[in-house]
Write an enzyme that holds these catalytic residues in place. Structure first.
Site, mmCIF file in Angstrom:
data_model
loop_
_atom_site.group_PDB
_atom_site.id
_atom_site.type_symbol
_atom_site.label_atom_id
_atom_site.label_comp_id
_atom_site.label_asym_id
_atom_site.label_seq_id
_atom_site.Cartn_x
_atom_site.Cartn_y
_atom_site.Cartn_z
ATOM 1 N N SER A 52 -8.848 -47.947 -25.770
ATOM 2 C CA SER A 52 -7.976 -49.063 -25.409
ATOM 3 C C SER A 52 -7.721 -50.011 -26.577
ATOM 4 O O SER A 52 -6.782 -50.808 -26.542
ATOM 5 C CB SER A 52 -8.573 -49.855 -24.240
ATOM 6 O OG SER A 52 -8.614 -49.073 -23.070
ATOM 7 N N CYS A 259 -8.126 -50.908 -15.263
ATOM 8 C CA CYS A 259 -7.484 -51.539 -16.420
ATOM 9 C C CYS A 259 -6.034 -51.072 -16.584
ATOM 10 O O CYS A 259 -5.189 -51.431 -15.775
ATOM 11 C CB CYS A 259 -8.324 -51.310 -17.673
ATOM 12 S SG CYS A 259 -7.976 -52.531 -18.972
ATOM 13 N N PHE A 260 -5.712 -50.262 -17.585
ATOM 14 C CA PHE A 260 -4.349 -49.755 -17.721
ATOM 15 C C PHE A 260 -3.949 -49.006 -16.456
ATOM 16 O O PHE A 260 -2.814 -49.103 -15.994
ATOM 17 C CB PHE A 260 -4.265 -48.829 -18.935
ATOM 18 C CG PHE A 260 -2.860 -48.517 -19.391
ATOM 19 C CD1 PHE A 260 -2.083 -49.473 -20.033
ATOM 20 C CD2 PHE A 260 -2.314 -47.268 -19.178
ATOM 21 C CE1 PHE A 260 -0.784 -49.185 -20.456
ATOM 22 C CE2 PHE A 260 -1.028 -46.957 -19.605
ATOM 23 C CZ PHE A 260 -0.264 -47.930 -20.240
ATOM 24 N N ASN A 301 -11.114 -55.774 -21.141
ATOM 25 C CA ASN A 301 -10.393 -55.439 -22.365
ATOM 26 C C ASN A 301 -8.941 -55.193 -21.990
ATOM 27 O O ASN A 301 -8.511 -54.058 -21.829
ATOM 28 C CB ASN A 301 -10.991 -54.213 -23.048
ATOM 29 C CG ASN A 301 -10.164 -53.762 -24.244
ATOM 30 O OD1 ASN A 301 -9.326 -54.508 -24.742
ATOM 31 N ND2 ASN A 301 -10.364 -52.544 -24.699
ATOM 32 N N GLY A 303 -4.763 -56.807 -22.509
ATOM 33 C CA GLY A 303 -3.797 -57.777 -23.021
ATOM 34 C C GLY A 303 -2.576 -57.907 -22.140
ATOM 35 O O GLY A 303 -1.693 -58.726 -22.416
ATOM 36 N N PHE A 304 -2.510 -57.072 -21.067
ATOM 37 C CA PHE A 304 -1.414 -57.123 -20.104
ATOM 38 C C PHE A 304 -2.009 -57.294 -18.709
ATOM 39 O O PHE A 304 -3.197 -57.036 -18.484
ATOM 40 C CB PHE A 304 -0.582 -55.837 -20.154
ATOM 41 C CG PHE A 304 0.187 -55.663 -21.434
ATOM 42 C CD1 PHE A 304 1.524 -56.044 -21.526
ATOM 43 C CD2 PHE A 304 -0.426 -55.113 -22.555
ATOM 44 C CE1 PHE A 304 2.228 -55.881 -22.709
ATOM 45 C CE2 PHE A 304 0.276 -54.942 -23.743
ATOM 46 C CZ PHE A 304 1.603 -55.327 -23.813
ATOM 47 N N HIS A 349 -13.699 -53.575 -16.092
ATOM 48 C CA HIS A 349 -14.389 -52.319 -16.384
ATOM 49 C C HIS A 349 -15.724 -52.196 -15.662
ATOM 50 O O HIS A 349 -16.769 -52.579 -16.199
ATOM 51 C CB HIS A 349 -14.598 -52.179 -17.896
ATOM 52 C CG HIS A 349 -13.329 -51.999 -18.648
ATOM 53 N ND1 HIS A 349 -12.711 -50.776 -18.780
ATOM 54 C CD2 HIS A 349 -12.531 -52.895 -19.279
ATOM 55 C CE1 HIS A 349 -11.594 -50.915 -19.472
ATOM 56 N NE2 HIS A 349 -11.462 -52.197 -19.778
ATOM 57 N N GLU A 351 -17.257 -49.532 -15.378
ATOM 58 C CA GLU A 351 -18.007 -48.518 -16.118
ATOM 59 C C GLU A 351 -18.589 -49.065 -17.410
ATOM 60 O O GLU A 351 -19.107 -48.298 -18.238
ATOM 61 C CB GLU A 351 -17.093 -47.322 -16.439
ATOM 62 C CG GLU A 351 -16.215 -47.468 -17.675
ATOM 63 C CD GLU A 351 -15.044 -48.428 -17.544
ATOM 64 O OE1 GLU A 351 -14.242 -48.506 -18.475
ATOM 65 O OE2 GLU A 351 -14.928 -49.104 -16.496
#
Length: 377
Positions: A52, A259-260, A301, A303-304, A349, A351
């Site tokens: 990432s 996340c993403f 982690n 940024g979007f 996260h 994990e």
């Protein structure tokens, strides 16, 4: 295990012209990327090997980095992904019973250009006030104006489509530990190794699939559920994974995204995404789980983020959806839960390695979602 290899003069230059002079740390040369900061005081090896962080220059706010060296067990992927590395005081000697080498040598061996000896607190304050921005680190050109010109010629993270650059080239499988219970097809948008480890500990065999995989390719492994992984870049560019997530939900196959992957599901449900000013990166972010009312200390982690109303059920093509988790620092959406299809996500996260582990229960929630579908089938 010394990290004190001979160091050259180095310079860091931000796109707005702010510059810092220090010494090289890792490889000599020149590198460019998006300057971001992470507040974790431990886990630097996991940070460096997290896909990432692809195309990002990571600033460590903790002043002492490299104290425990590096080892062959804690990597989250097969290589270091950061574009550059910024620390204040690198350890002169890394010492730990698990260490197999020094961090500075590892960075140099993998060609990662870094800088040390700068005021990382001042740099972090600048990024908090002005936002994440493009940056360059150089040991070959110490003229700020010259480096700045090249920095400003670099592509921005907004609009960057990066999952194809970090995904696996071919499928591979991580077997369940002990008795096999379920099978998951994981779409690799920049997956970390600990995802499959956390699933394996629960009796799940995980098939990691390329980001370009079709629904037919996912279904070919007979999955009980589908997972969309973390990864780098702007989710607004990820049209194929978004379409794939919609196909998975149409089939009502249980789906979990991190996340993403959470941003992908958000787009699949019809929400917009946007770029945060300087993002969330670290292992101490407070998040409210609205299902239980508990506050978790979590690892981030990103940024979007997903743009969704916090206090209402939202009608979508797949029925009602609600925001399940929210960051208590700034009310950023940190999780979504679909009410009529078996799908949920978190933006952070669970994990996380080296921690925190407050959110590890979300893997249990994923398994329970699969069990529920099996029971009601």
């Amino acid at each position: 295990m010394s990290s004190a290899a001979k160091r050259q003069s180095a310079i860091l230059v931000l796109e707005d012209g702010r510059s810092f002079r220090g010494e090289s740390y890792g490889a000599a040369g020149e590198t460019f990327g998006e300057a971001v900061f992470t507040t974790g005081m431990t886990g630097y090896q996991e940070t460096l090997t997290d896909p990432s962080f692809h195309r990002q220059v990571v600033v460590q706010t903790a002043p002492h980095i490299g104290n425990t060296g590096v080892n062959g067990e804690d990597d989250e992927s097969s290589k270091i992904w950061v574009a550059g590395y910024v620390v204040r005081d690198p350890a002169r000697i890394g010492s730990n019973w698990r260490a197999t080498g020094g961090l500075g040598e590892r960075l140099a061996a993998e060609g990662v250009v870094g800088i040390s000896g700068i005021d990382t607190r001042a740099l972090t304050r600048h990024l908090r006030e002005r936002g994440a921005m493009r940056v360059g680190i150089s040991t070959v050109d110490l003229d700020p104006a010259s480096v700045q010109a090249r920095v400003r010629a670099q592509p921005e993270m907004l609009g960057a489509d990066l999952s194809a650059e970090v995904t696996t080239a071919k499928p591979y499988t991580v077997q369940a530990e002990g008795e096999h219970r379920y099978t998951v097809a994981a779409v690799d948008l920049g997956i970390k190794a600990n995802v499959a480890r956390r699933l394996a500990a629960r009796g799940v065999t995980t098939h990691i699939m390329p980001a370009t995989s079709s629904l037919a390719e996912l279904l070919a492994v007979s999955p009980d559920a589908v997972f969309f992984s973390p990864g780098p870049g702007d989710p607004a560019t990820a049209d194929h994974p978004v379409a794939l997530a919609r196909e998975v939900m149409n089939r009502k196959v249980p789906l979990f995204g991190i996340c993403f992957g959470s941003q992908i599901l958000g787009r699949a449900l019809g929400f917009d995404t946007y770029k945060l000013g300087y993002g969330h990166r670290g292992i101490n972010q407070p998040v409210l789980d609205r299902t239980t009312g508990k506050v978790e200390v979590t690892s981030h982690n990103h940024g979007f983020a997903v743009q969704a109303p916090l206090n209402t059920v939202i009608d979508t093509d797949f029925g009602g959806v609600e925001v399940s988790h929210v960051c208590l620092n700034d009310n950023v959406v940190e999780g979504l839960r679909a009410l009529e299809v078996p799908a949920f996500t978190v933006q952070y996260h669970p994990e996380a390695a080296a921690g925190t582990h407050d959110a590890d229960y979300l893997f249990d929630r994923f398994v329970e979602l699969v069990e529920g579908r099996k029971t009601n089938a």
